[in-house]
Write a protein that holds these residues in place. Structure first.
Motif, mmCIF file in Angstrom:
data_model
loop_
_atom_site.group_PDB
_atom_site.id
_atom_site.type_symbol
_atom_site.label_atom_id
_atom_site.label_comp_id
_atom_site.label_asym_id
_atom_site.label_seq_id
_atom_site.Cartn_x
_atom_site.Cartn_y
_atom_site.Cartn_z
ATOM 1 N N LEU A 214 -23.307 -1.515 23.406
ATOM 2 C CA LEU A 214 -24.333 -0.578 23.874
ATOM 3 C C LEU A 214 -25.545 -0.601 22.944
ATOM 4 O O LEU A 214 -26.688 -0.593 23.410
ATOM 5 N N MET A 215 -25.317 -0.649 21.639
ATOM 6 C CA MET A 215 -26.427 -0.721 20.688
ATOM 7 C C MET A 215 -27.233 -2.011 20.878
ATOM 8 O O MET A 215 -28.460 -2.022 20.748
ATOM 9 N N ALA A 216 -26.531 -3.093 21.201
ATOM 10 C CA ALA A 216 -27.210 -4.383 21.393
ATOM 11 C C ALA A 216 -28.130 -4.372 22.604
ATOM 12 O O ALA A 216 -29.054 -5.189 22.698
ATOM 13 N N SER A 217 -27.912 -3.438 23.528
ATOM 14 C CA SER A 217 -28.759 -3.346 24.723
ATOM 15 C C SER A 217 -30.143 -2.803 24.395
ATOM 16 O O SER A 217 -31.043 -2.886 25.231
ATOM 17 N N GLN A 218 -30.294 -2.216 23.200
ATOM 18 C CA GLN A 218 -31.567 -1.623 22.762
ATOM 19 C C GLN A 218 -31.912 -0.347 23.533
ATOM 20 O O GLN A 218 -33.028 0.168 23.420
ATOM 21 N N ALA A 219 -30.972 0.158 24.318
ATOM 22 C CA ALA A 219 -31.229 1.410 25.036
ATOM 23 C C ALA A 219 -31.129 2.613 24.111
ATOM 24 O O ALA A 219 -31.819 3.615 24.299
ATOM 25 N N VAL A 220 -30.251 2.507 23.102
ATOM 26 C CA VAL A 220 -30.041 3.612 22.173
ATOM 27 C C VAL A 220 -29.879 3.066 20.758
ATOM 28 O O VAL A 220 -29.576 1.876 20.553
ATOM 29 N N VAL A 230 -33.689 5.315 23.063
ATOM 30 C CA VAL A 230 -34.888 4.476 22.965
ATOM 31 C C VAL A 230 -35.462 4.183 24.343
ATOM 32 O O VAL A 230 -36.670 4.224 24.554
ATOM 33 N N ASP A 231 -34.580 3.872 25.286
ATOM 34 C CA ASP A 231 -35.005 3.538 26.652
ATOM 35 C C ASP A 231 -34.079 4.284 27.607
ATOM 36 O O ASP A 231 -32.973 3.838 27.895
ATOM 37 N N ARG A 232 -34.544 5.435 28.073
ATOM 38 C CA ARG A 232 -33.698 6.290 28.908
ATOM 39 C C ARG A 232 -33.339 5.624 30.227
ATOM 40 O O ARG A 232 -32.200 5.714 30.696
ATOM 41 N N ASN A 233 -34.289 4.964 30.845
ATOM 42 C CA ASN A 233 -34.017 4.296 32.111
ATOM 43 C C ASN A 233 -32.952 3.217 31.942
ATOM 44 O O ASN A 233 -32.084 3.049 32.812
ATOM 45 N N ALA A 234 -33.011 2.500 30.833
ATOM 46 C CA ALA A 234 -32.011 1.464 30.576
ATOM 47 C C ALA A 234 -30.637 2.088 30.368
ATOM 48 O O ALA A 234 -29.621 1.556 30.838
ATOM 49 N N LEU A 235 -30.578 3.224 29.670
ATOM 50 C CA LEU A 235 -29.301 3.911 29.459
ATOM 51 C C LEU A 235 -28.721 4.389 30.785
ATOM 52 O O LEU A 235 -27.516 4.255 31.035
ATOM 53 N N VAL A 236 -29.572 4.942 31.646
ATOM 54 C CA VAL A 236 -29.127 5.386 32.967
ATOM 55 C C VAL A 236 -28.598 4.200 33.769
ATOM 56 O O VAL A 236 -27.559 4.290 34.446
ATOM 57 N N GLU A 237 -29.284 3.066 33.701
ATOM 58 C CA GLU A 237 -28.849 1.875 34.440
ATOM 59 C C GLU A 237 -27.498 1.392 33.947
ATOM 60 O O GLU A 237 -26.634 1.025 34.751
ATOM 61 N N ILE A 238 -27.289 1.400 32.639
ATOM 62 C CA ILE A 238 -25.994 0.964 32.095
ATOM 63 C C ILE A 238 -24.892 1.941 32.508
ATOM 64 O O ILE A 238 -23.795 1.532 32.877
#
Length: 252
Positions: A214-220, A230-238
């Motif tokens: 999850l950290m590697a996704s750069q979302a959080v 960091v990227d709320r939309n990306a976190l929601v997508e994951i």
């Protein structure tokens, strides 16, 4: 009294000065409701981190609103394995089950130093009979707990490890936002990876590997318990779903 908890010694936060009332996402009380809640509240309870102030199988003469701090609900299996059911944050109510069912079927432990408003079960019927608006609020809080358990069941049954981890962190982040605990998309989460593992139904090793993905996704980002979206939309997508709180929401 359980070790790690203590009464207020007369130092009780007046309801009209309750810090929760400053939160814009919590509904306002009218004058009559506030007057009743002032009479309904009989004390404040302070609980140290790690102390279980409600225990499975015990009777509970009180219900509580979290004034400050974090707690979690959990069940223990006979072999010592723990399943965390949910987390309680400021404005959340705990102990309602024990008040209505006469016996707790789960335990509640303080995750941080905890301050609780104390309400006697004996006055609950007075609330329901005199203030339908407050009765609806308690019904809403109970229904919300059912909804949160439903989402946890979906995660355990159908979401992948990455999806369920992302969803849980998003869910807790949004609830922390509700409680006014988030600053600049950042919060210091009080729980450990072991707490997450016990919530997600995963081993500690699996949880650690999933968090790294999850950290590697750069979302959080999450370091030294400081969590940043960091990227709320990306976190929601994951996560595969969004978390949309009701505002203003009830509390007692």
């Amino acid at each position: 009294m359980i070790v790690g908890q203590g009464r207020s010694n007369g130092q009780i936060t007046p309801c009209e000065l309750c810090p929760l009332r400053k939160q814009s996402n919590l509904r306002e009380f009218d004058a009559d409701e506030l007057s009743f809640v002032k009479q309904f509240k009989v004390d404040e309870l302070r609980v140290d981190p790690g102390a279980s102030f409600l225990r499975e199988g015990t009777r509970n003469e009180h219900l509580y609103t979290v004034l400050n701090g974090w707690a979690f609900r959990y069940k223990m299996l006979d072999d010592g394995r723990r399943q965390i059911l949910n987390y309680a944050l400021p404005a959340d109510m705990v102990g309602l089950q024990g008040s209505l069912m006469n016996e707790m079927d789960h335990s509640v432990e303080a995750l941080t130093p905890l301050v609780l408003c104390v309400f006697p079960r004996a006055k609950l019927w007075d609330l329901y009979s005199r203030f339908p608006s407050l009765a609806f609020d308690i019904t809403w809080l109970a229904a919300r707990e059912e909804q949160l358990i439903d989402e946890n069941l979906v995660s355990l049954g159908r979401r992948t490890a990455l999806e369920r981890t992302a969803y849980l962190l998003l869910h807790l982040f949004v609830r922390a936002e509700e409680a006014g605990l988030v600053k600049n998309n950042t919060i210091q989460f009080p729980f450990t990876q072991q707490h997450l593992a016990d919530t997600l139904g995963m081993s500690l090793v699996h949880t650690n590997k999933t968090l790294k993905r999850l950290m590697a996704s750069q979302a959080v980002r999450w370091k030294d318990r400081v969590f940043e979206v960091v990227d709320r939309n990306a976190l929601v997508e994951i996560a595969g779903d969004n978390v949309t709180p009701r505002r203003p929401r009830p509390f007692i």
